[in-house]
Write a protein that holds these residues in place. Structure first.
Motif, PDB file in Angstrom:
ATOM      1  N   GLY A   7       0.801  -1.215   0.000  1.00 50.47           N
ATOM      2  CA  GLY A   7       0.000   0.000   0.000  1.00 50.47           C
ATOM      3  C   GLY A   7       0.835   1.267   0.000  1.00 50.47           C
ATOM      4  N   PRO A   8       0.209   2.387   0.275  1.00 49.08           N
ATOM      5  CA  PRO A   8       0.888   3.683   0.197  1.00 49.08           C
ATOM      6  C   PRO A   8       1.988   3.887   1.234  1.00 49.08           C
ATOM      7  N   MET A   9       2.004   3.045   2.274  1.00 49.50           N
ATOM      8  CA  MET A   9       3.051   3.187   3.289  1.00 49.50           C
ATOM      9  C   MET A   9       4.365   2.505   2.897  1.00 49.50           C
ATOM     10  N   ASN A  10       4.380   1.856   1.741  1.00 45.52           N
ATOM     11  CA  ASN A  10       5.595   1.109   1.381  1.00 45.52           C
ATOM     12  C   ASN A  10       6.771   2.014   1.005  1.00 45.52           C
ATOM     13  N   ARG A  11       6.520   3.315   0.916  1.00 41.60           N
ATOM     14  CA  ARG A  11       7.607   4.241   0.590  1.00 41.60           C
ATOM     15  C   ARG A  11       8.091   5.025   1.809  1.00 41.60           C
ATOM     16  N   LEU A  12       7.569   4.692   2.956  1.00 40.01           N
ATOM     17  CA  LEU A  12       8.003   5.398   4.164  1.00 40.01           C
ATOM     18  C   LEU A  12       9.482   5.141   4.443  1.00 40.01           C
ATOM     19  N   PRO A  13      10.219   6.153   4.869  1.00 35.02           N
ATOM     20  CA  PRO A  13      11.589   5.924   5.336  1.00 35.02           C
ATOM     21  C   PRO A  13      11.561   4.961   6.529  1.00 35.02           C
ATOM     22  N   ASP A  14      12.658   4.259   6.731  1.00 30.06           N
ATOM     23  CA  ASP A  14      12.696   3.233   7.770  1.00 30.06           C
ATOM     24  C   ASP A  14      12.288   3.765   9.138  1.00 30.06           C
ATOM     25  N   ALA A  15      12.798   4.937   9.510  1.00 31.99           N
ATOM     26  CA  ALA A  15      12.496   5.483  10.832  1.00 31.99           C
ATOM     27  C   ALA A  15      11.004   5.781  10.972  1.00 31.99           C
ATOM     28  N   ASP A  16      10.392   6.346   9.938  1.00 32.38           N
ATOM     29  CA  ASP A  16       8.960   6.641   9.979  1.00 32.38           C
ATOM     30  C   ASP A  16       8.139   5.361   9.997  1.00 32.38           C
ATOM     31  N   ARG A  17       8.576   4.377   9.213  1.00 34.06           N
ATOM     32  CA  ARG A  17       7.879   3.089   9.186  1.00 34.06           C
ATOM     33  C   ARG A  17       7.898   2.439  10.568  1.00 34.06           C
ATOM     34  N   ASP A  18       9.059   2.429  11.207  1.00 33.93           N
ATOM     35  CA  ASP A  18       9.179   1.821  12.537  1.00 33.93           C
ATOM     36  C   ASP A  18       8.316   2.554  13.556  1.00 33.93           C
ATOM     37  N   ALA A  19       8.253   3.867  13.438  1.00 35.94           N
ATOM     38  CA  ALA A  19       7.424   4.654  14.358  1.00 35.94           C
ATOM     39  C   ALA A  19       5.941   4.331  14.171  1.00 35.94           C
ATOM     40  N   VAL A  20       5.517   4.143  12.925  1.00 37.55           N
ATOM     41  CA  VAL A  20       4.126   3.783  12.644  1.00 37.55           C
ATOM     42  C   VAL A  20       3.797   2.416  13.244  1.00 37.55           C
ATOM     43  N   ILE A  21       4.707   1.477  13.094  1.00 35.32           N
ATOM     44  CA  ILE A  21       4.487   0.134  13.641  1.00 35.32           C
ATOM     45  C   ILE A  21       4.338   0.191  15.160  1.00 35.32           C
ATOM     46  N   GLU A  22       5.248   0.888  15.816  1.00 34.95           N
ATOM     47  CA  GLU A  22       5.191   0.977  17.277  1.00 34.95           C
ATOM     48  C   GLU A  22       3.914   1.671  17.733  1.00 34.95           C
ATOM     49  N   ARG A  23       3.536   2.736  17.038  1.00 31.05           N
ATOM     50  CA  ARG A  23       2.341   3.486  17.413  1.00 31.05           C
ATOM     51  C   ARG A  23       1.093   2.611  17.274  1.00 31.05           C
ATOM     52  N   ALA A  24       0.995   1.880  16.173  1.00 35.20           N
ATOM     53  CA  ALA A  24      -0.171   1.032  15.943  1.00 35.20           C
ATOM     54  C   ALA A  24      -0.269  -0.065  16.996  1.00 35.20           C
ATOM     55  N   ILE A  25       0.848  -0.714  17.289  1.00 30.76           N
ATOM     56  CA  ILE A  25       0.844  -1.797  18.270  1.00 30.76           C
ATOM     57  C   ILE A  25       0.536  -1.259  19.664  1.00 30.76           C
ATOM     58  N   ASP A  26       1.160  -0.126  20.029  1.00 33.99           N
ATOM     59  CA  ASP A  26       0.905   0.472  21.341  1.00 33.99           C
ATOM     60  C   ASP A  26      -0.572   0.843  21.504  1.00 33.99           C
ATOM     61  N   THR A  27      -1.173   1.342  20.435  1.00 34.31           N
ATOM     62  CA  THR A  27      -2.579   1.743  20.491  1.00 34.31           C
ATOM     63  C   THR A  27      -3.490   0.538  20.719  1.00 34.31           C
ATOM     64  N   VAL A  28      -3.216  -0.558  19.997  1.00 34.81           N
ATOM     65  CA  VAL A  28      -4.026  -1.761  20.162  1.00 34.81           C
ATOM     66  C   VAL A  28      -3.877  -2.319  21.571  1.00 34.81           C
ATOM     67  N   VAL A  29      -2.646  -2.440  22.047  1.00 33.92           N
ATOM     68  CA  VAL A  29      -2.411  -2.990  23.384  1.00 33.92           C
ATOM     69  C   VAL A  29      -3.090  -2.119  24.448  1.00 33.92           C
ATOM     70  N   ALA A  30      -2.931  -0.812  24.338  1.00 38.79           N
ATOM     71  CA  ALA A  30      -3.541   0.100  25.310  1.00 38.79           C
ATOM     72  C   ALA A  30      -5.061  -0.037  25.312  1.00 38.79           C
ATOM     73  N   GLY A  31      -5.639  -0.178  24.135  1.00 35.34           N
ATOM     74  CA  GLY A  31      -7.089  -0.335  24.048  1.00 35.34           C
ATOM     75  C   GLY A  31      -7.574  -1.624  24.682  1.00 35.34           C
ATOM     76  N   LEU A  32      -6.809  -2.697  24.495  1.00 35.42           N
ATOM     77  CA  LEU A  32      -7.203  -3.977  25.069  1.00 35.42           C
ATOM     78  C   LEU A  32      -7.086  -3.992  26.595  1.00 35.42           C
ATOM     79  N   LEU A  33      -6.141  -3.223  27.131  1.00 32.27           N
ATOM     80  CA  LEU A  33      -5.904  -3.237  28.574  1.00 32.27           C
ATOM     81  C   LEU A  33      -6.749  -2.216  29.328  1.00 32.27           C
ATOM     82  N   ALA A  34      -7.319  -1.272  28.621  1.00 30.73           N
ATOM     83  CA  ALA A  34      -8.054  -0.190  29.290  1.00 30.73           C
ATOM     84  C   ALA A  34      -9.331  -0.708  29.938  1.00 30.73           C
ATOM     85  N   PRO A  35      -9.613  -0.288  31.161  1.00 33.58           N
ATOM     86  CA  PRO A  35     -10.857  -0.701  31.810  1.00 33.58           C
ATOM     87  C   PRO A  35     -12.070  -0.112  31.106  1.00 33.58           C
ATOM     88  N   ARG A  36     -13.158  -0.870  31.084  1.00 34.73           N
ATOM     89  CA  ARG A  36     -14.379  -0.375  30.439  1.00 34.73           C
ATOM     90  C   ARG A  36     -15.222   0.418  31.430  1.00 34.73           C
TER      91      ARG A  36
END
Length: 224
Positions: free
Chosen positions: A195-224
């Motif tokens: 997709g369109p993210m395949n041209r991201l520089p390595d540093a930006d790509r890694d930051a996107v990966i970490e952000r996405a994973i952190d967001t999912v984990v935080a959402g799963l752990l958050a109390p309802r």
């Protein structure tokens, strides 16, 4: 060099009387280079140094061969996820370790897609073994625990169960957590390799990966 390697592998397979595995190995090499479209039975036979007729004794047709290579690619994906998860440090108690392990599994999933895009595409290609008209492996609910095709999914399930068992994830958050985590990781992987993210520089790509994973984990752990 690739042809030499394939022929050497075929000779080894013949020595042990295991042509089927030699053909699958040749198929994995082709999938690595170009994804599922490259896994053609005649080319696999040629690389293994045998006739197409000999290959048909082990595979009913193109779909049967691709399914076998798909299973192998799924196993390799799960191995990559497991390697990252095993390396997670155990400091901070069981709950913190379980949280880091879930994040590591996500990184291992996306990392495999980036390092082996051809195999990743093959792992999720639409292919069925001979004699099956539709994919019934999920049974409408959960994939079978002993199926190598779904080992990566089962690793995710185990990680989520561990979060609940350690008290890190609220039990009400557990239903459907696999879908949230898996769809995010898979969608991100596809955006990065096709997709369109395949041209991201390595540093930006890694930051996107970490952000996405952190967001999912935080959402799963958050109390309802």
């Amino acid at each position: 060099m690739e042809n030499n390697r394939a022929n050497q592998g075929a000779k080894t397979g013949y020595h042990h009387g295991d042509l089927r595995n030699a053909l699958i190995t040749a198929g994995v090499d082709l999938a690595t280079d170009g994804g599922p479209a490259r896994v053609v039975l005649r080319e696999v036979a040629r690389r293994a140094g045998v006739s197409a007729t000999a290959a048909y004794r082990h595979f009913a047709g193109q779909g049967d061969l691709l399914f076998a290579v798909k299973i192998q690619a799924q196993q390799m994906l799960a191995d990559a996820m497991e390697r990252v998860a095993v390396a997670v440090p155990g400091a901070g108690g069981p709950g913190a370790t379980a949280e880091r392990r879930l994040a590591a599994i996500g990184r291992g999933y996306v990392g495999f897609a980036l390092e082996q895009p051809g195999l990743f595409r093959t792992a999720f290609s639409h292919s069925l073994p001979a004699g099956e008209g539709e994919d019934t492996g999920w049974g409408g609910v959960t994939p079978p625990a002993d199926s190598p095709q779904y080992r990566s999914y089962n690793l995710l399930t185990e990680a989520l169960d561990e979060l609940v068992a350690t008290g890190r994830m609220p039990a009400p958050n557990r239903p459907g957590a696999e879908a949230a985590a898996w769809s995010t990781a898979h969608g991100l992987a596809m955006l990065l390799i096709d997709g369109p993210m395949n041209r991201l520089p390595d540093a930006d790509r890694d930051a996107v990966i970490e952000r996405a994973i952190d967001t999912v984990v935080a959402g799963l752990l958050a109390p309802r």
